[in-house]
Write an enzyme that holds these catalytic residues in place. Structure first.
Site, mmCIF file in Angstrom:
data_model
loop_
_atom_site.group_PDB
_atom_site.id
_atom_site.type_symbol
_atom_site.label_atom_id
_atom_site.label_comp_id
_atom_site.label_asym_id
_atom_site.label_seq_id
_atom_site.Cartn_x
_atom_site.Cartn_y
_atom_site.Cartn_z
ATOM 1 N N HIS A 263 -15.048 -96.373 12.453
ATOM 2 C CA HIS A 263 -16.081 -96.810 11.511
ATOM 3 C C HIS A 263 -16.708 -98.132 11.982
ATOM 4 C CE1 HIS A 263 -17.836 -97.321 7.411
ATOM 5 N NE2 HIS A 263 -17.695 -98.603 7.695
ATOM 6 N N GLU A 264 -15.890 -99.103 12.261
ATOM 7 C CA GLU A 264 -16.414 -100.432 12.622
ATOM 8 C C GLU A 264 -17.167 -100.392 13.955
ATOM 9 O OE1 GLU A 264 -16.513 -102.462 10.315
ATOM 10 O OE2 GLU A 264 -14.917 -101.675 9.011
ATOM 11 N N HIS A 267 -20.823 -100.048 13.286
ATOM 12 C CA HIS A 267 -21.468 -101.327 12.953
ATOM 13 C C HIS A 267 -21.675 -102.165 14.214
ATOM 14 C CE1 HIS A 267 -21.326 -100.830 8.652
ATOM 15 N NE2 HIS A 267 -20.014 -100.707 8.618
ATOM 16 N N GLU A 293 -24.551 -98.866 7.430
ATOM 17 C CA GLU A 293 -23.517 -97.914 7.042
ATOM 18 C C GLU A 293 -23.811 -96.529 7.630
ATOM 19 O OE1 GLU A 293 -21.142 -99.540 5.810
ATOM 20 O OE2 GLU A 293 -19.794 -97.877 5.358
HETATM 21 ZN ZN ZN Z 1 -18.980 -100.073 6.882
#
Ligand code: ZN
Length: 502
Positions: A263-264, A267, A293
């Site tokens: 997930h990160e 970003h 996101e």
């Molecule tokens: Zn996030």
């Protein structure tokens, strides 16, 4: 005028440097700082934030931006020059509306709220939290009033995270999501649950770290520009496009730490691939929370829960955790990873239930802000929506209303962007597949650069030069639209459950 543009750049670079220095202090606080440093660190951060705010609201900056209007007009809309003046002016006009005394009080009261939230969770007592919520809500309303809202007051808080988006548009998208998700969840609940027992057991931290590093490097994390550190609550931050920091938390009893790395990464790669020419300007970051996101969700879910991706990575996972996965088929692992099942914790929610967690929070935020819901009644209202949307009755306030940190300072407008990120992720994905062909064929060979480069070219490099709406329109030709996301989920549910659901 070009001298004035140079002066503008210098002023903006100064603000940028101070803000990024403050970000370094925050990162350090979460990853390295010994506990007794907390008090001094709070002062240091407050000082830097005050300096950044003074620089951002300086009348000389406002004058410069006024003087540069003809300069902006003579440059093409999508040029660096016009974009920088346009974005800097919007930031300035928002910043000067809020008195420094109100900002300072929101920060102070917010951190008291955070401390109270920790205590309230420890003692499972909402009453500890209530006076802080009242105070922070009052301040939030004062903040909204600074902008003299013409329409829905929630538009103002939403704009801080999703610039230009209106509450009514969110309502429309969320209503469409609810109309599809609630019946799907109803039919899934009637079926035999997916067996995800292979995901519980013992997973040595060192092996998790090695495996995560292996995946992230394959995806495009280069050691010269990235770090991965340990924290309590995972996050990503960046100090420059050439300095990306990911954090995670590996637990011996689960693979959550690996999934949060995936997930990160989304970003991180967004910030990494911003046009290097934008460095030290306000254009050098992702355009909105939903867009950010969309990137993290894309890498976590569309890539990271995709069987094609695991055709490439699963043998390595088996190698790192032979006792756990040695005898487990890839398909079994993949089904477990995609289990659909209502659970209390938003952060652990699967792809079908996740948006429902968000929608209920968004609906409650609107009621709190408008005054339709009294804060003393918030715990019951929270539980009632959990029951209605997810069929769950939280056993205590920690699983219920005190679950997330966001309301400890009455931050509002942020939650919806998590679900909107899911929506945007699949809009971008469909466009990428239309241009690149089936991405699965690349993934099973361990090739992730076609997608990564497509994202750089179409999304990442633009930073904040365009508004989220402009950017989405440029890339996909349309406005925010939940249909692609629902198509994706329907297909996935079909694969997992057959005709019984979708
Ligand atoms: Zn996030």
């Amino acid at each position: 005028l070009s001298d004035q543009f140079t002066e503008l750049r210098e002023r903006l670079a100064l603000i940028h440097d101070v803000e990024k220095a403050a970000a370094v202090l925050s990162w350090d606080e979460e990853t390295k700082m010994p506990p007794s440093g907390a008090e001094a660190r709070a002062e240091q951060r407050a000082t830097l934030n005050r300096i950044a705010h003074e620089l951002s609201t300086a009348p000389e900056l406002g004058q410069l931006l006024e003087d540069l209007r003809p300069f902006e007009d003579e440059h093409p809309f999508d040029s660096f020059e016009a974009s920088l003046v346009r974005v800097a002016r919007r930031d300035y006009e928002k910043a000067v509306r809020v008195p420094p005394s109100l900002r300072a009080e929101m920060t102070r009261s917010g951190s008291l709220g955070y401390q109270a939230w920790l205590r309230a969770r420890e003692q499972e007592d909402y009453g500890i939290m209530l006076p802080h919520l009242e105070r922070n809500l009052e301040l939030r309303r004062q903040y909204v009033a600074c902008f003299e809202p013409a329409g829905d007051p929630y538009d103002i808080v939403l704009d801080d995270y999703e610039p230009g988006m209106k509450t009514a548009e969110v309502v429309e998208i969320f209503d469409a999501l609810k109309a599809a998700l609630l019946p799907w969840l109803g039919s899934v609940s009637d079926l035999e649950p997916i067996d995800d027992s292979c995901l519980t057991g013992r997973f040595p931290r060192d092996a998790q770290r090695r495996f995560s590093q292996f995946v992230l490097e394959r995806w495009g994390m280069d050691r010269a520009a990235w770090r991965l550190d340990k924290t309590v609550h995972p996050f990503a931050t960046s100090f420059a496009p050439t300095d990306i920091r990911l954090t995670t938390n590996f637990h011996e009893d689960s693979l959550h730490g690996i999934l949060s790395c995936l997930h990160e990464f989304g970003h991180g790669i967004y910030e990494r691939q911003v046009d290097p020419a934008y460095a030290r300007t306000p254009l050098a970051q992702g355009v909105s929370s939903a867009f950010h996101e969309s990137q993290s969700r894309m890498w976590e879910n569309l890539v990271g829960r995709n069987i094609a991706t695991w055709r490439f990575f699963y043998p390595r996972l088996q190698e790192e955790f032979p006792e756990q996965f040695g005898d487990i088929q890839l398909e079994t692992f993949h089904r477990a990873l995609n289990k659909v099942h209502p659970s209390f914790r938003r952060v652990d929610a699967d792809e079908v239930t996740y948006c429902l967690h968000i929608i209920l929070r968004f609906e409650l935020e609107r009621q709190m802000l408008s005054g339709a819901l009294a804060l003393k009644d918030l715990p019951e209202a929270f539980n009632a929506k959990m029951a209605e949307y997810l069929g769950l009755n939280p056993p205590d306030v920690v699983a219920g209303v005190l679950q997330d940190v966001h309301w400890s300072d009455m931050t509002m407008g942020y939650f919806p962007t998590y679900a909107l990120g899911n929506v945007v992720s699949v809009q971008l994905w469909e466009k990428a597949e239309a241009e690149l062909g089936e991405l699965d064929e690349h993934f099973e060979r361990g090739e992730f650069e076609p997608l990564r480069e497509w994202l750089r070219e179409n999304v990442h490099r633009h930073g904040r030069a365009f508004t989220p709406q402009e950017l989405l329109k440029r890339v996909t030709g349309s406005a925010m639209d939940p249909a692609p996301y629902l198509r994706y989920l329907e297909r996935k549910l079909g694969e997992l459950f057959g005709a019984a659901v979708a």
